[in-house]
Design a protein around this motif. Structure first.
Motif, PDB file in Angstrom:
ATOM      1  N   THR A   1       9.659  -2.478  -8.440  1.00 18.30           N
ATOM      2  CA  THR A   1       9.549  -1.541  -9.557  1.00 18.30           C
ATOM      3  C   THR A   1       8.978  -2.275 -10.764  1.00 18.30           C
ATOM      4  N   ARG A   2       8.687  -1.512 -11.782  1.00 23.30           N
ATOM      5  CA  ARG A   2       8.182  -2.098 -13.029  1.00 23.30           C
ATOM      6  C   ARG A   2       9.027  -1.608 -14.196  1.00 23.30           C
ATOM      7  N   THR A   3       9.176  -2.481 -15.183  1.00 25.87           N
ATOM      8  CA  THR A   3       9.883  -2.108 -16.404  1.00 25.87           C
ATOM      9  C   THR A   3       8.975  -1.215 -17.240  1.00 25.87           C
ATOM     10  N   GLU A   4       9.485  -0.738 -18.356  1.00 25.41           N
ATOM     11  CA  GLU A   4       8.665   0.068 -19.261  1.00 25.41           C
ATOM     12  C   GLU A   4       7.457  -0.716 -19.769  1.00 25.41           C
ATOM     13  N   ASP A   5       7.582  -2.036 -19.825  1.00 21.89           N
ATOM     14  CA  ASP A   5       6.481  -2.884 -20.267  1.00 21.89           C
ATOM     15  C   ASP A   5       5.518  -3.234 -19.138  1.00 21.89           C
ATOM     16  N   GLY A   6       5.827  -2.778 -17.919  1.00 25.16           N
ATOM     17  CA  GLY A   6       4.949  -3.037 -16.783  1.00 25.16           C
ATOM     18  C   GLY A   6       5.252  -4.316 -16.029  1.00 25.16           C
ATOM     19  N   ASP A   7       6.381  -4.957 -16.337  1.00 25.65           N
ATOM     20  CA  ASP A   7       6.741  -6.201 -15.658  1.00 25.65           C
ATOM     21  C   ASP A   7       7.400  -5.893 -14.318  1.00 25.65           C
ATOM     22  N   PRO A   8       6.936  -6.533 -13.231  1.00 22.46           N
ATOM     23  CA  PRO A   8       7.478  -6.237 -11.909  1.00 22.46           C
ATOM     24  C   PRO A   8       8.826  -6.903 -11.661  1.00 22.46           C
ATOM     25  N   ARG A   9       9.612  -6.250 -10.786  1.00 20.23           N
ATOM     26  CA  ARG A   9      10.870  -6.836 -10.318  1.00 20.23           C
ATOM     27  C   ARG A   9      11.132  -6.326  -8.908  1.00 20.23           C
ATOM     28  N   LEU A  10      11.814  -7.151  -8.128  1.00 15.02           N
ATOM     29  CA  LEU A  10      12.177  -6.770  -6.764  1.00 15.02           C
ATOM     30  C   LEU A  10      13.560  -6.137  -6.747  1.00 15.02           C
ATOM     31  N   HIS A  11      13.784  -5.286  -5.766  1.00 18.21           N
ATOM     32  CA  HIS A  11      15.118  -4.753  -5.536  1.00 18.21           C
ATOM     33  C   HIS A  11      16.034  -5.946  -5.228  1.00 18.21           C
ATOM     34  N   PRO A  12      17.244  -5.961  -5.768  1.00 14.79           N
ATOM     35  CA  PRO A  12      18.149  -7.111  -5.583  1.00 14.79           C
ATOM     36  C   PRO A  12      18.424  -7.478  -4.128  1.00 14.79           C
ATOM     37  N   ILE A  13      18.515  -6.487  -3.245  1.00 14.71           N
ATOM     38  CA  ILE A  13      18.773  -6.785  -1.831  1.00 14.71           C
ATOM     39  C   ILE A  13      17.560  -7.452  -1.185  1.00 14.71           C
ATOM     40  N   LEU A  14      16.350  -6.977  -1.506  1.00 16.00           N
ATOM     41  CA  LEU A  14      15.143  -7.632  -0.987  1.00 16.00           C
ATOM     42  C   LEU A  14      15.033  -9.033  -1.557  1.00 16.00           C
ATOM     43  N   ALA A  15      15.327  -9.194  -2.842  1.00 18.71           N
ATOM     44  CA  ALA A  15      15.280 -10.526  -3.455  1.00 18.71           C
ATOM     45  C   ALA A  15      16.243 -11.477  -2.744  1.00 18.71           C
ATOM     46  N   LYS A  16      17.436 -11.006  -2.425  1.00 13.80           N
ATOM     47  CA  LYS A  16      18.413 -11.842  -1.726  1.00 13.80           C
ATOM     48  C   LYS A  16      17.911 -12.216  -0.336  1.00 13.80           C
ATOM     49  N   ALA A  17      17.325 -11.255   0.370  1.00 13.97           N
ATOM     50  CA  ALA A  17      16.795 -11.532   1.708  1.00 13.97           C
ATOM     51  C   ALA A  17      15.690 -12.571   1.661  1.00 13.97           C
ATOM     52  N   ILE A  18      14.825 -12.495   0.661  1.00 13.18           N
ATOM     53  CA  ILE A  18      13.738 -13.472   0.511  1.00 13.18           C
ATOM     54  C   ILE A  18      14.322 -14.843   0.200  1.00 13.18           C
ATOM     55  N   LYS A  19      15.300 -14.889  -0.700  1.00 11.79           N
ATOM     56  CA  LYS A  19      15.949 -16.171  -1.034  1.00 11.79           C
ATOM     57  C   LYS A  19      16.647 -16.751   0.185  1.00 11.79           C
ATOM     58  N   ASN A  20      17.333 -15.911   0.957  1.00 13.57           N
ATOM     59  CA  ASN A  20      18.005 -16.384   2.159  1.00 13.57           C
ATOM     60  C   ASN A  20      17.004 -16.946   3.172  1.00 13.57           C
TER      61      ASN A  20
ATOM     62  N   ALA B   1      11.333 -11.511   6.584  1.00 15.37           N
ATOM     63  CA  ALA B   1      10.734 -12.410   7.576  1.00 15.37           C
ATOM     64  C   ALA B   1       9.270 -12.051   7.815  1.00 15.37           C
ATOM     65  N   LYS B   2       8.973 -10.755   7.867  1.00 18.01           N
ATOM     66  CA  LYS B   2       7.592 -10.306   8.046  1.00 18.01           C
ATOM     67  C   LYS B   2       6.740 -10.740   6.851  1.00 18.01           C
ATOM     68  N   MET B   3       7.297 -10.606   5.658  1.00 16.98           N
ATOM     69  CA  MET B   3       6.562 -11.026   4.461  1.00 16.98           C
ATOM     70  C   MET B   3       6.216 -12.507   4.546  1.00 16.98           C
ATOM     71  N   ALA B   4       7.173 -13.312   4.988  1.00 16.49           N
ATOM     72  CA  ALA B   4       6.960 -14.763   5.075  1.00 16.49           C
ATOM     73  C   ALA B   4       5.904 -15.130   6.113  1.00 16.49           C
ATOM     74  N   SER B   5       5.852 -14.359   7.211  1.00 14.94           N
ATOM     75  CA  SER B   5       4.949 -14.736   8.289  1.00 14.94           C
ATOM     76  C   SER B   5       3.608 -14.014   8.286  1.00 14.94           C
ATOM     77  N   GLU B   6       3.555 -12.794   7.719  1.00 16.19           N
ATOM     78  CA  GLU B   6       2.341 -11.995   7.851  1.00 16.19           C
ATOM     79  C   GLU B   6       1.609 -11.709   6.554  1.00 16.19           C
TER      80      GLU B   6
END
Length: 95
Positions: free
Chosen positions: A72-91, A14-19
């Protein structure tokens, strides 16, 4: 791992969305929707921002989230979100 999103992660989303700067949040939403890492080119395609903007805002997003384990980033440097944070953002995006 449970599918439950802890309240503190919901508050962070929620903070990410608003701030956060809109482009930072758009990048986070694109990563959340992807359910995995995205390349710079994929983030550019998903967000509509330039590669320079994506690189800069991805860096500030990583700083604001404090890096691992939330982003986090993969070995190739590609970013990804933690699954729980990703779910919270989607929700949050669907409300």
């Amino acid at each position: 791992m449970t599918d439950e999103v802890p309240p503190e992660v919901e508050r962070l989303a929620a903070k990410m969305a608003s701030e956060y700067v809109q482009s930072e949040y758009d990048i986070a939403r694109a990563l959340a929707a992807a359910d995995g890492p995205l390349t710079l080119e994929e983030l550019v395609d998903e967000t509509g921002y330039t590669d320079r903007t994506v690189e800069k805002r991805l860096g500030t997003l990583e700083e604001r989230l404090g890096g691992e384990p939330l982003i986090t980033r993969t070995e190739d440097g590609d970013p990804r979100l933690h699954p729980i944070l990703a779910k919270a953002i989607k929700n949050g995006a669907s409300e």
